[in-house]
Motif scaffolding. Structure first.
Motif, PDB file in Angstrom:
ATOM      1  N   MET A   1       0.924  -1.394   0.176  1.00 22.45           N
ATOM      2  CA  MET A   1      -0.088  -0.150  -0.099  1.00 22.45           C
ATOM      3  C   MET A   1       0.799   1.277  -0.029  1.00 22.45           C
ATOM      4  N   GLU A   2       0.617   2.167  -0.970  1.00 28.68           N
ATOM      5  CA  GLU A   2       1.470   3.521  -1.067  1.00 28.68           C
ATOM      6  C   GLU A   2       1.301   4.326   0.077  1.00 28.68           C
ATOM      7  N   THR A   3       2.491   5.085   0.396  1.00 26.07           N
ATOM      8  CA  THR A   3       2.497   5.950   1.589  1.00 26.07           C
ATOM      9  C   THR A   3       1.537   6.845   1.214  1.00 26.07           C
ATOM     10  N   SER A   4       1.364   7.339   0.143  1.00 24.88           N
ATOM     11  CA  SER A   4       0.599   8.502  -0.104  1.00 24.88           C
ATOM     12  C   SER A   4      -0.940   8.410   0.018  1.00 24.88           C
ATOM     13  N   ILE A   5      -1.287   7.012  -0.216  1.00 24.03           N
ATOM     14  CA  ILE A   5      -2.843   6.835  -0.063  1.00 24.03           C
ATOM     15  C   ILE A   5      -3.216   6.722   1.354  1.00 24.03           C
ATOM     16  N   VAL A   6      -2.182   6.149   2.119  1.00 20.18           N
ATOM     17  CA  VAL A   6      -2.453   6.219   3.853  1.00 20.18           C
ATOM     18  C   VAL A   6      -2.560   7.497   4.266  1.00 20.18           C
ATOM     19  N   GLN A   7      -1.549   8.327   3.975  1.00 20.56           N
ATOM     20  CA  GLN A   7      -1.335   9.705   4.289  1.00 20.56           C
ATOM     21  C   GLN A   7      -2.525  10.639   3.820  1.00 20.56           C
ATOM     22  N   LYS A   8      -2.879  10.318   2.485  1.00 19.79           N
ATOM     23  CA  LYS A   8      -4.167  10.990   1.930  1.00 19.79           C
ATOM     24  C   LYS A   8      -5.330  11.034   2.831  1.00 19.79           C
ATOM     25  N   TYR A   9      -5.701   9.682   3.307  1.00 25.15           N
ATOM     26  CA  TYR A   9      -7.010   9.279   3.691  1.00 25.15           C
ATOM     27  C   TYR A   9      -6.741   9.254   5.412  1.00 25.15           C
ATOM     28  N   ASN A  10      -5.501   9.502   6.030  1.00 22.20           N
ATOM     29  CA  ASN A  10      -5.463   9.408   7.486  1.00 22.20           C
ATOM     30  C   ASN A  10      -5.736  10.532   8.239  1.00 22.20           C
ATOM     31  N   VAL A  11      -7.120  10.763   8.304  1.00 20.13           N
ATOM     32  CA  VAL A  11      -7.506  12.066   8.888  1.00 20.13           C
ATOM     33  C   VAL A  11      -8.599  11.671  10.101  1.00 20.13           C
ATOM     34  N   PRO A  12      -8.840  12.651  11.084  1.00 24.74           N
ATOM     35  CA  PRO A  12      -9.700  12.190  12.122  1.00 24.74           C
ATOM     36  C   PRO A  12     -11.227  11.984  11.636  1.00 24.74           C
ATOM     37  N   GLY A  13     -11.674  10.967  12.247  1.00 22.76           N
ATOM     38  CA  GLY A  13     -12.829  10.459  12.032  1.00 22.76           C
ATOM     39  C   GLY A  13     -13.631   9.711  12.834  1.00 22.76           C
ATOM     40  N   PRO A  14     -14.931   9.574  12.826  1.00 19.30           N
ATOM     41  CA  PRO A  14     -15.701   8.501  13.868  1.00 19.30           C
ATOM     42  C   PRO A  14     -15.547   7.128  13.571  1.00 19.30           C
ATOM     43  N   ARG A  15     -15.763   6.239  14.595  1.00 19.49           N
ATOM     44  CA  ARG A  15     -15.859   4.888  14.459  1.00 19.49           C
ATOM     45  C   ARG A  15     -17.278   4.354  14.075  1.00 19.49           C
ATOM     46  N   TYR A  16     -18.059   5.208  14.117  1.00 21.07           N
ATOM     47  CA  TYR A  16     -19.660   4.992  13.451  1.00 21.07           C
ATOM     48  C   TYR A  16     -20.444   3.793  14.335  1.00 21.07           C
ATOM     49  N   THR A  17     -20.131   3.756  15.684  1.00 17.06           N
ATOM     50  CA  THR A  17     -21.003   2.790  16.513  1.00 17.06           C
ATOM     51  C   THR A  17     -22.403   3.386  16.476  1.00 17.06           C
ATOM     52  N   SER A  18     -22.570   4.627  16.045  1.00 18.90           N
ATOM     53  CA  SER A  18     -24.058   5.278  15.770  1.00 18.90           C
ATOM     54  C   SER A  18     -23.812   6.335  14.802  1.00 18.90           C
ATOM     55  N   TYR A  19     -25.058   6.478  14.332  1.00 16.90           N
ATOM     56  CA  TYR A  19     -25.118   7.772  13.354  1.00 16.90           C
ATOM     57  C   TYR A  19     -26.550   8.350  13.839  1.00 16.90           C
ATOM     58  N   PRO A  20     -26.494   9.573  14.167  1.00 10.99           N
ATOM     59  CA  PRO A  20     -25.445  10.747  14.162  1.00 10.99           C
ATOM     60  C   PRO A  20     -24.496  10.257  15.451  1.00 10.99           C
ATOM     61  N   THR A  21     -23.209  10.635  15.402  1.00  9.54           N
ATOM     62  CA  THR A  21     -22.261  10.396  16.205  1.00  9.54           C
ATOM     63  C   THR A  21     -22.493  11.229  17.441  1.00  9.54           C
ATOM     64  N   VAL A  22     -21.864  10.824  18.560  1.00  7.64           N
ATOM     65  CA  VAL A  22     -22.196  11.522  19.765  1.00  7.64           C
ATOM     66  C   VAL A  22     -21.894  12.974  19.646  1.00  7.64           C
ATOM     67  N   PRO A  23     -21.012  13.538  19.024  1.00  9.97           N
ATOM     68  CA  PRO A  23     -20.763  15.044  19.316  1.00  9.97           C
ATOM     69  C   PRO A  23     -21.703  15.831  18.622  1.00  9.97           C
ATOM     70  N   TYR A  24     -22.444  14.941  17.434  1.00 12.56           N
ATOM     71  CA  TYR A  24     -23.343  15.592  16.508  1.00 12.56           C
ATOM     72  C   TYR A  24     -24.876  15.533  17.081  1.00 12.56           C
ATOM     73  N   TRP A  25     -25.100  14.906  18.301  1.00 10.06           N
ATOM     74  CA  TRP A  25     -26.397  14.650  18.520  1.00 10.06           C
ATOM     75  C   TRP A  25     -26.986  16.181  19.074  1.00 10.06           C
ATOM     76  N   ASP A  26     -28.240  16.367  18.708  1.00 10.29           N
ATOM     77  CA  ASP A  26     -29.006  17.617  18.986  1.00 10.29           C
ATOM     78  C   ASP A  26     -29.959  17.422  20.616  1.00 10.29           C
ATOM     79  N   ASN A  27     -28.979  17.689  21.486  1.00  8.02           N
ATOM     80  CA  ASN A  27     -29.285  17.736  22.783  1.00  8.02           C
ATOM     81  C   ASN A  27     -30.497  18.741  22.988  1.00  8.02           C
TER      82      ASN A  27
END
Length: 454
Positions: free
Chosen positions: A1-27
């Protein structure tokens, strides 16, 4: 796997045990009354056809593992067990008082913290207390998380006798330097001992949890860990990416220098090599970061398109209603989410005032429900489609435009009415799900919220 692909997509993101994710709940649009209404609606729709799920959070640990992102309370005072069990059973009674009949429990999971911090006798009191007002559903599955250092044969036998058939042991890594850095020192002997005890007693599904991306991990240590794991022949494996989120968990995840963590392509290589060895040893990839032998029910569920994912992780059967008991637990009625108070003090205070200890939640709107289905499909089956109106949403064309770059990189295949994640794209399924995450797109976080996706 090319380093560029990993670095390209290695960004902060949810693990999606739910949708919406907890920080985006409308409390602001949520109330405990709303939660009770959707809870009763889900119960009416799900109890008799198949039953409900129950998650019980047992937060106590005798020591702090510095890789852990769970809600826990570190103590060696085991007298805390009785008061906590009393509170959980009181909370359960509040839910049962709302119901027109005894619930059928299809799935029950003890998580933590360290469930085996509690004595076998107290765990029996807890489970028996639950079933004073509940019934075991046909084909029920009970599971718990066991710490290899303090899980005794008595724990395993007692829980087996009251219906548990699945156990998950936290292993992480067998390398001594890695173990010391995360304050989780446990020998191969201890893991082997509890695994063989579970087999002898009759557990039908034994799982080991491994983690890649820990401080000081190398290819050699990952290979050694997986070889040792295979020698014990567990039925399932979780091979998680270490989620480094010290801005959320405070000092607990700062017991080592961040420069000691493998980064980007080096981290991903740990997974790719591990995955290759697991495949050679008969483990099939099911969902994100999970593997199972063909003889395990989780593999059957994946093969038959019945794998489900919720706040307990992956499950071999889908239940519409999941009740979370205990501090910080999250409940899910499909139509809404509700989370309990996150500190023991507040949790106890709410229980003592005879209140459901819910402190925040989210009511899913029509768009949320559609997006949730697509994200679940991607996380559980590595594909999704929109062949009927109920699966279409207005911003789908924009989502497909966003996915074109990933298609060009070979991570997925786009067709007229469907998406299929390729073998090369499976490590990036969180990124693919993010293209569907309309709430995340509409309001990008201005602070750190999520771990890195790779």
């Amino acid at each position: 796997m090319e380093t560029s692909i990993v670095q390209k997509y290695n960004v902060p993101g949810p693990r999606y045990t739910s949708y919406p994710t907890v920080p985006y709940w409308d409390n602001n649009g949520f109330s405990t009354l709303n939660w009770q209404q959707t809870f009763l609606k889900a119960f009416a729709e799900s109890n008799l056809p198949g039953g409900i799920s129950l998650y019980i959070h047992l937060p106590f640990c005798e020591s702090m593992c510095t890789f852990c992102g769970c809600n826990k309370r570190v103590t060696r005072r085991h007298e805390v067990e009785t008061a906590y069990i009393t509170a959980v059973l009181t909370e359960w009674a509040m839910y049962c008082d709302l119901l027109p009949q005894h619930p059928l429990i299809k799935e029950l999971h003890l998580g933590g913290g360290t469930p085996t911090f509690f004595s076998p006798e107290n765990l029996e009191v807890l489970i028996n207390g639950i079933f004073d007002r509940a019934v075991k559903a046909p084909g029920y599955e009970f599971s718990f998380e066991g710490h290899p250092n303090n899980t005794t044969r008595a724990h395993l036998q007692k829980l087996y006798d009251i219906g548990f058939r699945r156990v998950s042991f936290g292993v992480q890594d067998y390398n001594e330097k890695v173990q010391k850095s995360i304050n989780r020192v446990q020998s191969f002997h201890n893991v082997a001992k509890v695994t063989f005890w579970a087999k002898e007693i009759g557990y039908t599904s034994i799982s080991h949890d491994l983690v890649f991306g820990l401080p000081f991990q190398t290819l050699e240590s990952i290979i050694d860990t997986i070889e040792k794991t295979k020698s014990l022949n567990p039925d399932r494996l979780a091979f998680y990416s270490y989620a480094h989120v010290p801005w959320i968990k405070g000092s607990g995840q700062r017991g080592f220098n961040e420069n000691d963590l493998p980064q980007d392509n080096k981290k991903r290589m740990l997974y790719e090599v591990g995955k290759k060895i697991l495949a050679e040893k008969g483990f099939k990839e099911i969902g994100m970061d999970h593997f199972a032998l063909e003889t395990d029910s989780m593999y059957d569920a994946y093969k038959d398109g019945k794998l489900h994912r919720n706040f307990m992780g992956y499950s071999a059967s889908k239940t519409q209603l999941m009740i979370g008991l205990g501090v910080s637990s999250i409940s899910d009625s499909w139509y809404s989410f509700a989370q309990n108070e996150k500190t023991l003090e507040e949790y106890y205070n709410r229980i003592e005032n005879n209140e459901l200890p819910v402190f925040r939640g989210h009511l899913l709107n029509e768009e949320d429900l559609i997006i949730r289905k697509h994200i679940l499909n991607l996380m559980c089956r590595f594909k999704t489609s929109w062949t009927v109106n109920e699966e279409y949403f207005n911003e789908l064309p924009d989502v497909l435009i966003d996915l074109k770059e990933m298609e060009k990189d070979g991570l997925l295949e786009l067709k007229k009415n469907s998406i299929t994640v390729t073998e090369e794209g499976k490590p990036f399924v969180r990124n693919i799900c993010m293209a569907f995450d309309l709430r995340l797109k509409r309001k990008a976080p201005d602070t750190k919220l999520f771990s890195m996706t790779i």
